[in-house]
Enzyme design. Sequence first.
Site, short mmCIF file in Angstrom:
data_model
loop_
_atom_site.label_atom_id
_atom_site.label_comp_id
_atom_site.label_asym_id
_atom_site.label_seq_id
_atom_site.Cartn_x
_atom_site.Cartn_y
_atom_site.Cartn_z
N LYS A 189 0.86 -1.18 0.00
CA LYS A 189 0.00 0.00 0.00
C LYS A 189 0.90 1.23 0.00
CE LYS A 189 -1.78 2.96 2.48
NZ LYS A 189 -1.74 4.09 1.55
N GLU A 264 9.47 0.69 10.78
CA GLU A 264 10.52 1.68 10.49
C GLU A 264 9.87 3.04 10.65
OE1 GLU A 264 13.59 1.11 9.85
OE2 GLU A 264 13.78 -0.86 8.95
N CYS A 298 13.64 10.23 7.07
CA CYS A 298 13.51 9.69 8.43
C CYS A 298 14.81 9.85 9.20
CB CYS A 298 13.11 8.22 8.35
SG CYS A 298 14.13 7.28 7.22
N GLU A 399 9.82 15.43 15.39
CA GLU A 399 10.23 15.31 13.99
C GLU A 399 9.47 16.36 13.17
OE1 GLU A 399 8.88 11.79 11.83
OE2 GLU A 399 10.87 11.64 10.93
P1 NAP Z 1 2.35 8.17 7.73
O1 NAP Z 1 1.39 9.27 7.75
O2 NAP Z 1 2.57 7.39 8.98
O3 NAP Z 1 1.90 7.22 6.53
C1 NAP Z 1 2.68 6.12 6.14
C2 NAP Z 1 1.80 5.13 5.41
O4 NAP Z 1 0.82 4.64 6.32
C3 NAP Z 1 1.02 5.71 4.23
O5 NAP Z 1 0.92 4.74 3.22
C4 NAP Z 1 -0.34 5.99 4.85
O6 NAP Z 1 -1.39 6.01 3.91
C5 NAP Z 1 -0.48 4.81 5.78
N1 NAP Z 1 -1.42 5.01 6.87
C6 NAP Z 1 -1.84 6.16 7.42
N2 NAP Z 1 -2.74 5.93 8.40
C7 NAP Z 1 -2.88 4.59 8.48
C8 NAP Z 1 -3.66 3.72 9.30
N3 NAP Z 1 -4.44 4.19 10.26
N4 NAP Z 1 -3.58 2.39 9.07
C9 NAP Z 1 -2.77 1.89 8.13
N5 NAP Z 1 -2.01 2.66 7.32
C10 NAP Z 1 -2.05 3.99 7.51
O7 NAP Z 1 3.81 8.67 7.30
P2 NAP Z 1 4.18 9.61 6.08
O8 NAP Z 1 3.79 10.99 6.45
O9 NAP Z 1 3.72 9.03 4.81
O10 NAP Z 1 5.78 9.48 6.07
C11 NAP Z 1 6.60 10.19 6.89
C12 NAP Z 1 7.03 9.38 8.09
O11 NAP Z 1 7.68 8.18 7.67
C13 NAP Z 1 8.05 10.11 8.93
O12 NAP Z 1 7.72 9.98 10.29
C14 NAP Z 1 9.35 9.39 8.61
O13 NAP Z 1 10.32 9.51 9.61
C15 NAP Z 1 8.88 8.00 8.41
N6 NAP Z 1 9.86 7.21 7.65
C16 NAP Z 1 10.63 6.29 8.31
C17 NAP Z 1 11.60 5.57 7.62
C18 NAP Z 1 12.47 4.57 8.31
O14 NAP Z 1 13.12 3.79 7.64
N7 NAP Z 1 12.49 4.55 9.63
C19 NAP Z 1 11.77 5.78 6.24
C20 NAP Z 1 10.98 6.72 5.61
C21 NAP Z 1 10.02 7.44 6.32
P3 NAP Z 1 -1.91 7.40 3.28
O15 NAP Z 1 -0.81 7.90 2.45
O16 NAP Z 1 -3.10 7.00 2.49
O17 NAP Z 1 -2.22 8.29 4.44
#
Ligand code: NAP
Length: 505
Positions: A189, A264, A298, A399
């Site tokens: 997804k 992650e 991240c 963050e």
């Molecule tokens: P996010 O809002 O947590 O969303 C990540 C994914 O989860 C998206 O596909 C999102 O779908 C989905 N999602 C959202 N709500 C959900 C729910 N209730 N149930 C299941 N899935 C759900 O994060 P983001 O804003 O896309 O990305 C930024 C974050 O990713 C930052 O915190 C960053 O640090 C972290 N990150 C971590 C790493 C690592 O390796 N540690 C790498 C890259 C990024 P939708 O897009 O449809 O909302």
Amino acid sequence: MAKVQEAAFEKAETKRDYYHLIINGERMESSNGSTIDACNPATGEIIAKVAKATKEDAEKAVQAARQAFDNGKWKKTPINKRSRVLNKIAAIMRSRFNELVELEVLNSGKSISAAEGQVMQAIEDFEFYAGALVAHRGSVNNVPGQFHNYTEKEPVGVCAQIIPWNYPMMMAAWKIAPAIAVGCSVIVKPASLTPLTAIVLGEICLEAGVPSGVVNIIPGPGADVGNYLVEHPDVNKVAFTGSTPIGRDLMGKASQTLKRVTLELGGKSPNIVFDDADLEAAIDGSLYGIFYNTGQSCEARSRLYVHEDIYDDFVDKFVEKTKKLKLGNPLDKETHVGAIIDQGQLDVINNYVQSAIADGADILTGGKPAVIEGFEGGYWFEPTVIANVNHDMDVVKEEIFGPVVVIMKFKDEKEAIKLANDTEFGLGSALWTKDGGRATRVANQIEAGIVMVNCPFSAFPGTPFGGYKQSGFGRELCIETLDLYTETKSIISFYGSRPLNPFGI
Ligand code: NAP
């Protein structure tokens, strides 16, 4: 659900007006015909329509993945043939490198130089796992003369893989490559904002010979489709990359069916510059550490700690170089800093900067949204350096996920380590020193999954990537990742010459 194409996958155009879901080896419309607008963050323009998965589509994808796993076609494919398919995926990606890079830039707004590195790494991930899977084996633990005990590594099953928008193609590769290497089926997804390259990658997997149903790609709302996958009893594992609050929530939901979980999550990584550092290298590396990928990383080193003896000199030079960063056309190779992903994230970044100002911090450069000539409809923020901050401020604790760094001074090694570890996160970290002993001492005491020593790069195929503390658990990008997509089965076999009679009856 309308079936769009039945034939085996052949090369499709990378850049087009419409992208379908990929379920069971076919391009599909959404069950209710709804679509997502894929935008270019640099301009704000819609660049394509994308079928938007519903729960019904998610169910179809789970059943397709389940069937593909249970029929055993892929998991029983000999290792050398699976390896060949992974190498073929990489080869097709290589042959379409420029198209993939351009599509990634258009849908994410990141600079082309960042996208090139990330697409190349996605290719190398498939190549790495094509080799790594050959070395991934069980073990033997004989009791001489009596027991021949050995272990088998068996694929864990159907995996839901939920990924963020900041590295759309690289995250898809980090997830798909190890999972299919060991014989799992996946449902990816992608983030709703950046589904395009993940869809194309799914098509490339099919073109390379991955059987139908093994790789399914279903962009759709996370709270809806993502949740559905996480709670589904036929899904065996959830691999999530995204924010810490969503990861925490998903872990609770996945626990109801005792799914295997890898998380992650977010970060607030420290970057420590000692007084004996090579100043030029430390400035250039620190600049890259925060402003690479527009700070939407991240592992962005967003807390910069500089020894008090070199603080003023460092800050002057760091700010001077920050002002030289070029924002603008992401497809221009000279551009350093691309766009912010959308208006919502731009507001988040701006609110953090405003909160820092309200808390009494000093903005040394940047501090507001930027207007870029020719890209006025896009989302841009000036590279921002904030000083006069402390660990009680949100801008230091949380963050931000944008081109914003806070800068503080420290007096000795002990204080540097204390400040670096004073965070709920533990993903990346960096330190700059010419003293090898100090580098090892400090690296050993930092509570983070990754420590970069005199180096601004954090991700290499083969080198584990993942977090401590609230940055999640599990490691990606390495051989150990294969263990997270397998179960270990112990086979205990008696081969002694006399039958066993433990009760002696
Ligand atoms: P996010 O809002 O947590 O969303 C990540 C994914 O989860 C998206 O596909 C999102 O779908 C989905 N999602 C959202 N709500 C959900 C729910 N209730 N149930 C299941 N899935 C759900 O994060 P983001 O804003 O896309 O990305 C930024 C974050 O990713 C930052 O915190 C960053 O640090 C972290 N990150 C971590 C790493 C690592 O390796 N540690 C790498 C890259 C990024 P939708 O897009 O449809 O909302």
